[in-house]
Design a protein around this motif. Structure first.
Motif, PDB file in Angstrom:
ATOM      1  N   GLY A   1       0.784  -1.226   0.000  1.00 54.37           N
ATOM      2  CA  GLY A   1       0.000   0.000   0.000  1.00 54.37           C
ATOM      3  C   GLY A   1       0.818   1.279   0.000  1.00 54.37           C
ATOM      4  N   ALA A   2       2.126   1.183  -0.087  1.00 55.94           N
ATOM      5  CA  ALA A   2       2.974   2.376   0.005  1.00 55.94           C
ATOM      6  C   ALA A   2       2.560   3.416  -1.038  1.00 55.94           C
ATOM      7  CB  ALA A   2       4.437   1.997  -0.176  1.00 55.94           C
TER       8      ALA A   2
ATOM      9  N   GLU B   1      -6.752  -1.767  10.332  1.00 50.53           N
ATOM     10  CA  GLU B   1      -5.412  -1.879  10.899  1.00 50.53           C
ATOM     11  C   GLU B   1      -4.515  -2.747  10.014  1.00 50.53           C
ATOM     12  OE1 GLU B   1      -4.135  -0.267  13.564  1.00 50.53           O
ATOM     13  OE2 GLU B   1      -6.047   0.813  13.665  1.00 50.53           O
ATOM     14  N   GLU B   2      -5.094  -3.781   9.417  1.00 50.49           N
ATOM     15  CA  GLU B   2      -4.304  -4.631   8.521  1.00 50.49           C
ATOM     16  C   GLU B   2      -3.861  -3.849   7.285  1.00 50.49           C
ATOM     17  OE1 GLU B   2      -2.271  -7.870   7.033  1.00 50.49           O
ATOM     18  OE2 GLU B   2      -3.089  -7.548   9.042  1.00 50.49           O
ATOM     19  N   LEU B   3      -4.748  -3.026   6.742  1.00 48.59           N
ATOM     20  CA  LEU B   3      -4.369  -2.221   5.582  1.00 48.59           C
ATOM     21  C   LEU B   3      -3.275  -1.220   5.950  1.00 48.59           C
ATOM     22  CD1 LEU B   3      -7.860  -1.590   3.961  1.00 48.59           C
ATOM     23  CD2 LEU B   3      -6.087  -3.196   3.224  1.00 48.59           C
TER      24      LEU B   3
ATOM     25  N   ARG C   1       0.038  -2.747   6.093  1.00 50.66           N
ATOM     26  CA  ARG C   1       0.605  -2.979   4.764  1.00 50.66           C
ATOM     27  C   ARG C   1       0.908  -1.667   4.036  1.00 50.66           C
ATOM     28  NH1 ARG C   1      -0.634  -8.710   2.824  1.00 50.66           N
ATOM     29  NH2 ARG C   1      -1.521  -9.717   4.678  1.00 50.66           N
ATOM     30  N   ALA C   2       1.018  -0.594   4.825  1.00 58.70           N
ATOM     31  CA  ALA C   2       1.534   0.704   4.367  1.00 58.70           C
ATOM     32  C   ALA C   2       0.513   1.576   3.645  1.00 58.70           C
ATOM     33  CB  ALA C   2       2.789   0.532   3.501  1.00 58.70           C
ATOM     34  N   PHE C   3      -0.754   1.185   3.605  1.00 61.67           N
ATOM     35  CA  PHE C   3      -1.766   2.080   3.057  1.00 61.67           C
ATOM     36  C   PHE C   3      -1.972   3.268   3.998  1.00 61.67           C
ATOM     37  CE2 PHE C   3      -3.122  -1.740   0.728  1.00 61.67           C
ATOM     38  CZ  PHE C   3      -3.451  -1.214  -0.514  1.00 61.67           C
ATOM     39  N   GLU C   4      -2.194   4.430   3.436  1.00 63.40           N
ATOM     40  CA  GLU C   4      -2.695   5.573   4.197  1.00 63.40           C
ATOM     41  C   GLU C   4      -4.204   5.358   4.334  1.00 63.40           C
ATOM     42  OE1 GLU C   4      -3.432  10.359   3.649  1.00 63.40           O
ATOM     43  OE2 GLU C   4      -1.878   9.388   2.434  1.00 63.40           O
TER      44      GLU C   4
ATOM     45  N   ARG D   1      -2.288   4.453  13.071  1.00 60.20           N
ATOM     46  CA  ARG D   1      -2.121   5.430  12.003  1.00 60.20           C
ATOM     47  C   ARG D   1      -3.395   5.595  11.182  1.00 60.20           C
ATOM     48  NH1 ARG D   1       0.817   4.004   8.118  1.00 60.20           N
ATOM     49  NH2 ARG D   1       1.146   1.796   8.571  1.00 60.20           N
ATOM     50  N   VAL D   2      -4.423   4.798  11.490  1.00 57.64           N
ATOM     51  CA  VAL D   2      -5.692   4.881  10.765  1.00 57.64           C
ATOM     52  C   VAL D   2      -6.468   6.120  11.200  1.00 57.64           C
ATOM     53  CG1 VAL D   2      -7.898   3.723  10.329  1.00 57.64           C
ATOM     54  CG2 VAL D   2      -5.792   2.373  10.524  1.00 57.64           C
TER      55      VAL D   2
END
Length: 221
Positions: free
Chosen positions: A62-63, A79-81, A84-87, A109-110
């Protein structure tokens, strides 16, 4: 979750629907749970296995990409997303659910937001590279689904994807009880909304007894 709690949730949904407020039941479900996740039917407190399998098979990174989780519940998929580096932005119509997420993941960070799928922020339109709809459509009365599907599709940016995970049934099968299984014909509404189907999986999960699921990936050209 035991049958008593399941019947309680269905009764709340019936009462709110009869009162003309079918979405009001969700705040009631979370608030009456009193912090006990076992009283919320869809709160497994772990990411959806169907989502994990899809993310792993697609080797998803997800970067640099924005993700949106629809009807996030207690936040495990969001939280899983984020892991995996998604914003990641995640929303639920229940303020209690959103407060619960923030308590469970105080350093997350969500971006957790209380919002209504049928009346979302305008700034979300076409703003996300990846949108997850897991078990929300199946919890909505059938007459609300077309509008909800239109909103879900509208979040997907050009070149982005929507992943839908839901209970599934054949058109000839009984509609059943909440959560109502969806037919593939119903899901084809997403094609009318400008998305194209990129992958379809029908499978039995590991519940006891097993539940039929549909997992469909859509893309916006």
């Amino acid at each position: 979750m035991d049958d008593v709690h399941r019947l309680t949730v269905r009764e709340l949904a019936r009462q709110y629907s009869n009162a003309g407020d079918p979405l009001g039941c969700f705040e009631a479900i979370y608030s009456q749970a009193g912090g006990d996740a076992a009283r919320v039917p869809w709160a497994d407190q772990s990411p959806n296995p169907g989502l994990l399998q899809w993310l792993d098979s697609a080797q998803t990174d997800g970067a640099g990409r924005r993700a949106l989780t629809i009807g996030c519940g207690l936040g495990d998929d969001a939280e899983e997303l984020a892991r995996r580096a998604f914003e990641t932005t995640a929303f639920d119509i229940s303020p209690t659910a959103i407060h619960w997420c923030r308590q469970r993941f105080p350093s997350s960070r969500v971006d957790y937001v209380a919002a209504n799928l049928l009346d979302p922020p305008q700034s979300w339109m076409g703003a996300f590279h990846f949108v997850l709809e897991s078990y929300t459509l199946q919890a909505l009365p059938p007459d609300l689904r077309p509008r909800a599907m239109a909103r879900a599709a509208s979040f997907v940016a050009p070149g982005g994807a929507l992943l839908v995970i839901a209970r599934g049934r054949e058109a000839s099968d009984p509609e059943g009880h909440m959560p109502w299984p969806l037919t593939r014909e119903e899901l084809n509404e997403f094609l009318e909304l400008g998305l194209r189907e990129r992958g379809f999986d029908g499978y039995l999960d590991h519940e006891s007894p097993p539940v039929r699921r549909f997992r469909v990936e859509y893309a916006r050209p």
